[in-house]
Design a protein around this motif. Sequence first.
Motif, mmCIF file in Angstrom:
data_model
loop_
_atom_site.group_PDB
_atom_site.id
_atom_site.type_symbol
_atom_site.label_atom_id
_atom_site.label_comp_id
_atom_site.label_asym_id
_atom_site.label_seq_id
_atom_site.Cartn_x
_atom_site.Cartn_y
_atom_site.Cartn_z
ATOM 1 N N SER A 95 0.406 -1.092 -0.155
ATOM 2 C CA SER A 95 -0.117 -0.463 0.296
ATOM 3 C C SER A 95 1.449 1.703 -0.220
ATOM 4 C CB SER A 95 -0.859 -0.171 1.050
ATOM 5 O OG SER A 95 -1.610 -1.091 1.159
ATOM 6 N N GLU A 96 1.776 0.875 1.012
ATOM 7 C CA GLU A 96 3.007 2.321 0.432
ATOM 8 C C GLU A 96 3.404 2.667 -0.688
ATOM 9 O OE1 GLU A 96 7.160 3.059 1.701
ATOM 10 O OE2 GLU A 96 6.794 1.701 2.634
ATOM 11 N N ARG A 97 3.848 1.304 -1.390
ATOM 12 C CA ARG A 97 4.654 1.696 -2.557
ATOM 13 C C ARG A 97 3.379 1.466 -3.712
ATOM 14 N NH1 ARG A 97 7.625 -1.018 0.564
ATOM 15 N NH2 ARG A 97 9.730 -0.491 0.029
ATOM 16 N N GLY A 98 2.470 1.567 -3.232
ATOM 17 C CA GLY A 98 1.331 1.881 -4.474
ATOM 18 C C GLY A 98 1.497 1.162 -5.423
ATOM 19 N N ALA A 128 -0.625 4.286 2.841
ATOM 20 C CA ALA A 128 -1.258 4.605 1.762
ATOM 21 C C ALA A 128 -1.323 6.165 1.454
ATOM 22 C CB ALA A 128 -2.359 4.263 1.710
ATOM 23 N N GLY A 132 2.070 7.403 1.016
ATOM 24 C CA GLY A 132 1.356 8.377 -0.493
ATOM 25 C C GLY A 132 1.789 9.204 -0.833
ATOM 26 N N ASP A 133 1.664 10.048 -2.808
ATOM 27 C CA ASP A 133 1.568 10.893 -3.238
ATOM 28 C C ASP A 133 0.466 11.204 -3.280
ATOM 29 O OD1 ASP A 133 0.949 9.497 -5.519
ATOM 30 O OD2 ASP A 133 2.653 9.386 -6.411
ATOM 31 N N THR A 137 -3.054 6.994 -8.354
ATOM 32 C CA THR A 137 -2.868 5.846 -8.205
ATOM 33 C C THR A 137 -3.127 4.805 -6.328
ATOM 34 O OG1 THR A 137 -1.168 4.999 -9.822
ATOM 35 C CG2 THR A 137 -1.413 3.359 -7.746
ATOM 36 N N TYR A 138 -2.927 5.851 -5.522
ATOM 37 C CA TYR A 138 -3.064 5.935 -4.173
ATOM 38 C C TYR A 138 -3.841 6.148 -3.658
ATOM 39 C CZ TYR A 138 1.599 5.530 -3.244
ATOM 40 O OH TYR A 138 2.932 4.598 -3.355
#
Length: 183
Positions: A95-98, A128, A132-133, A137-138
Amino acid sequence: MASVADLISSGADLEVRDSAGRTPLLLAAANDHVDVAKQLIAAGADPNAVDDQRDTPWLVTGVTGSVEMVEVLAAAGADLSLTNRYGGVSVIPASERGHLDYVRWVLANTEIDVNHVNNLGWTALLEAVILGDGSDTYLEVVRALLAGGADPALADGDGVTPLQHASSRGYEEIAAALKAAGQ
């Protein structure tokens, strides 16, 4: 150079460790060598072998996001309850990396605890949002987690909710998704 099949048939140690305690299967998983992983598993390699950093083949798929590899490891009986050095299950780093496809697959095909809290006090949903950004995607990762049963009210160790984190970062669409989920 000998092939994996040749090494296996000649009696190579499937659980040999490198200087970091990684087995051939863990290295295959980390590098997304699916065919190698299949051969090692078929020969009896342990899908739950833990290295010096508390990673397993399953746990590294959360980092790589490889759906094909996770399918192989799930079929081999990987233990979803094992945690990494941060106390997290695979869906947290995914989830952190998308890794959207990975998150969707794991939530649809396993009994992984989507609300597992790691040693940092974070769930997959919090990671996330926090790491995330805020991109589409996130947003989709957040939606997948919520659809998979993630509790939007679970706050971090400081009592800050995913909604509060999303709002403070200006992630308006993610904040709206969290509000719609009852936060």
